[in-house]
Design a protein around this motif. Structure first.
Motif, mmCIF file in Angstrom:
data_model
loop_
_atom_site.group_PDB
_atom_site.id
_atom_site.type_symbol
_atom_site.label_atom_id
_atom_site.label_comp_id
_atom_site.label_asym_id
_atom_site.label_seq_id
_atom_site.Cartn_x
_atom_site.Cartn_y
_atom_site.Cartn_z
ATOM 1 N N ASN A 258 76.841 -26.510 56.404
ATOM 2 C CA ASN A 258 77.672 -26.758 55.423
ATOM 3 C C ASN A 258 78.712 -25.626 55.330
ATOM 4 O OD1 ASN A 258 77.080 -29.130 54.756
ATOM 5 N ND2 ASN A 258 75.423 -28.523 53.227
ATOM 6 N N LYS A 259 78.272 -24.385 55.489
ATOM 7 C CA LYS A 259 78.986 -23.322 55.626
ATOM 8 C C LYS A 259 80.118 -23.205 56.511
ATOM 9 C CE LYS A 259 78.751 -18.265 56.557
ATOM 10 N NZ LYS A 259 77.859 -17.159 56.720
ATOM 11 N N ILE A 260 79.683 -23.591 58.152
ATOM 12 C CA ILE A 260 80.648 -23.638 58.847
ATOM 13 C C ILE A 260 81.714 -25.012 58.602
ATOM 14 C CG2 ILE A 260 80.920 -24.451 61.281
ATOM 15 C CD1 ILE A 260 78.057 -23.010 61.685
ATOM 16 N N ARG A 261 81.091 -26.291 58.071
ATOM 17 C CA ARG A 261 82.189 -27.313 57.795
ATOM 18 C C ARG A 261 83.229 -26.908 56.659
ATOM 19 N NH1 ARG A 261 82.861 -30.870 60.654
ATOM 20 N NH2 ARG A 261 83.393 -32.448 59.083
ATOM 21 N N ALA B 228 78.236 -28.942 64.176
ATOM 22 C CA ALA B 228 79.247 -28.750 62.846
ATOM 23 C C ALA B 228 80.858 -28.807 63.686
ATOM 24 C CB ALA B 228 79.021 -27.465 62.091
ATOM 25 N N THR B 229 81.091 -28.235 64.632
ATOM 26 C CA THR B 229 82.512 -28.114 65.193
ATOM 27 C C THR B 229 82.828 -29.433 65.843
ATOM 28 O OG1 THR B 229 81.883 -27.055 67.237
ATOM 29 C CG2 THR B 229 82.553 -25.552 65.371
ATOM 30 N N MET B 230 81.858 -30.150 66.447
ATOM 31 C CA MET B 230 82.110 -31.379 67.137
ATOM 32 C C MET B 230 82.029 -32.804 66.282
ATOM 33 S SD MET B 230 81.007 -30.631 71.148
ATOM 34 C CE MET B 230 81.924 -32.031 71.473
ATOM 35 N N ASN B 231 81.691 -32.484 64.717
ATOM 36 C CA ASN B 231 81.383 -33.385 63.700
ATOM 37 C C ASN B 231 80.404 -34.359 64.065
ATOM 38 O OD1 ASN B 231 83.914 -32.705 62.301
ATOM 39 N ND2 ASN B 231 85.040 -33.928 63.527
ATOM 40 N N TYR B 232 79.448 -33.874 64.756
ATOM 41 C CA TYR B 232 78.011 -34.508 64.674
ATOM 42 C C TYR B 232 77.254 -34.153 63.538
ATOM 43 C CZ TYR B 232 78.923 -34.836 69.733
ATOM 44 O OH TYR B 232 79.447 -34.938 71.038
ATOM 45 N N GLY B 233 76.408 -35.222 63.270
ATOM 46 C CA GLY B 233 75.402 -34.994 62.121
ATOM 47 C C GLY B 233 74.245 -33.850 62.579
ATOM 48 N N LEU B 234 73.811 -33.276 61.650
ATOM 49 C CA LEU B 234 72.677 -32.288 61.844
ATOM 50 C C LEU B 234 71.198 -32.830 62.348
ATOM 51 C CD1 LEU B 234 71.968 -29.347 61.864
ATOM 52 C CD2 LEU B 234 71.934 -29.326 59.453
ATOM 53 N N TYR C 21 69.579 -19.145 68.778
ATOM 54 C CA TYR C 21 69.539 -20.592 69.495
ATOM 55 C C TYR C 21 70.084 -21.819 68.498
ATOM 56 C CZ TYR C 21 68.189 -24.673 71.999
ATOM 57 O OH TYR C 21 68.232 -25.940 72.449
ATOM 58 N N ARG C 22 69.219 -21.830 67.480
ATOM 59 C CA ARG C 22 69.178 -22.683 66.487
ATOM 60 C C ARG C 22 70.419 -22.511 65.905
ATOM 61 N NH1 ARG C 22 68.687 -27.341 66.385
ATOM 62 N NH2 ARG C 22 68.847 -28.442 64.272
ATOM 63 N N MET C 23 71.038 -21.446 65.463
ATOM 64 C CA MET C 23 72.303 -21.233 64.983
ATOM 65 C C MET C 23 73.634 -21.681 65.594
ATOM 66 S SD MET C 23 71.972 -17.545 63.186
ATOM 67 C CE MET C 23 73.609 -17.139 62.440
ATOM 68 N N HIS C 24 73.339 -21.358 67.113
ATOM 69 C CA HIS C 24 74.357 -21.823 68.087
ATOM 70 C C HIS C 24 74.168 -23.355 67.973
ATOM 71 C CE1 HIS C 24 76.902 -22.010 71.454
ATOM 72 N NE2 HIS C 24 76.245 -22.746 72.286
ATOM 73 N N ARG C 25 73.202 -23.961 68.047
ATOM 74 C CA ARG C 25 73.231 -25.541 68.295
ATOM 75 C C ARG C 25 73.833 -25.919 66.873
ATOM 76 N NH1 ARG C 25 71.382 -28.139 72.629
ATOM 77 N NH2 ARG C 25 70.649 -29.653 71.350
ATOM 78 N N ILE C 26 73.355 -25.421 65.846
ATOM 79 C CA ILE C 26 74.127 -26.173 64.433
ATOM 80 C C ILE C 26 75.573 -25.889 64.451
ATOM 81 C CG2 ILE C 26 74.251 -25.707 61.936
ATOM 82 C CD1 ILE C 26 71.165 -24.703 62.018
ATOM 83 N N TYR C 27 76.027 -24.922 64.815
ATOM 84 C CA TYR C 27 77.562 -24.499 65.184
ATOM 85 C C TYR C 27 78.276 -25.512 65.890
ATOM 86 C CZ TYR C 27 81.970 -22.250 66.199
ATOM 87 O OH TYR C 27 83.108 -22.251 66.764
ATOM 88 N N ILE C 28 77.606 -25.917 67.162
ATOM 89 C CA ILE C 28 78.249 -26.879 67.956
ATOM 90 C C ILE C 28 78.212 -28.281 67.326
ATOM 91 C CG2 ILE C 28 77.796 -28.210 70.262
ATOM 92 C CD1 ILE C 28 78.783 -25.512 70.488
#
Length: 54
Positions: free
Chosen positions: A33-36, A15-21, A6-13
């Motif tokens: 950072n890995k996804i970015r 990162a892909t939508m250019n939101y801050g963590l 769940y948390r990985m999915h939230r981080i992925y979203i």
């Protein structure tokens, strides 16, 4: 402790939508950072379409 799916999915979203963590957790920041970085690599190397003639 590893990240939940769940948390990985939230981080992925984020990162892909250019939101801050919005988190200072080192494990979450590393995943973000890995996804970015992967997204930046894709932008640098465009996909060449078509069939190559050899």
């Amino acid at each position: 402790m590893s990240l939940s799916s769940y948390r990985m999915h939230r981080i992925y979203i984020a990162a892909t939508m250019n939101y801050g963590l919005g988190s200072n957790d080192p494990e979450e920041l590393a995943y973000y950072n890995k996804i970015r970085n992967a997204m930046e690599d894709v932008k640098k190397n465009p996909v060449k379409e078509g069939i190559p003639f050899n």
